[in-house]
Design a protein around this motif. Structure first.
Motif, short mmCIF file in Angstrom:
data_model
loop_
_atom_site.label_atom_id
_atom_site.label_comp_id
_atom_site.label_asym_id
_atom_site.label_seq_id
_atom_site.Cartn_x
_atom_site.Cartn_y
_atom_site.Cartn_z
N TRP A 13 5.30 -21.02 -23.78
CA TRP A 13 6.52 -21.57 -23.19
C TRP A 13 7.02 -22.75 -24.00
O TRP A 13 8.20 -22.85 -24.33
CB TRP A 13 6.25 -22.00 -21.74
N ASN A 17 10.57 -23.19 -26.14
CA ASN A 17 11.59 -24.07 -25.58
C ASN A 17 11.75 -25.43 -26.26
O ASN A 17 12.83 -26.02 -26.19
CB ASN A 17 11.32 -24.31 -24.10
N GLU A 57 14.10 -28.23 -19.21
CA GLU A 57 13.20 -27.08 -19.02
C GLU A 57 11.97 -27.55 -18.26
O GLU A 57 11.43 -28.61 -18.54
CB GLU A 57 12.79 -26.48 -20.37
N TYR A 59 8.07 -26.38 -16.53
CA TYR A 59 6.97 -25.42 -16.48
C TYR A 59 6.05 -25.81 -15.33
O TYR A 59 5.35 -26.83 -15.39
CB TYR A 59 6.18 -25.42 -17.80
#
Length: 78
Positions: A13, A17, A57, A59
């Motif tokens: 991830w 990103n 973003e 997570y």
């Protein structure tokens, strides 16, 4: 003691990103741990200035502390 479970998912991830220059994966885990201990929020956040998309973003992850009295083990699940 700290254990990371399935950290490869977090790394994938992050690599997809995060804008260059990216931090090394060991530093990413250290940063995630530090932020979690400061905020107690179970998600890693990249601000817009540090992402490829220009958007924030996030997570999500799960954290579990097993044990007590100074003999605890913390697990981070990704």
């Amino acid at each position: 003691m700290t254990h990371y479970v399935n950290e490869e998912a977090l790394f994938a991830w992050y690599d997809a990103n995060a804008r260059e220059p990216r931090m090394p994966h060991a530093a990413l885990l250290d940063d995630l741990t530090r932020r979690y201990l400061e905020t107690r929020q179970p998600e890693y956040v990249l601000p817009p200035a540090k992402t490829n998309s220009g958007q924030e973003e996030r997570y999500p992850f799960r954290c579990e502390n097993i044990g007590c009295c100074g003999a605890s083990t913390i697990f981070y699940y990704f």
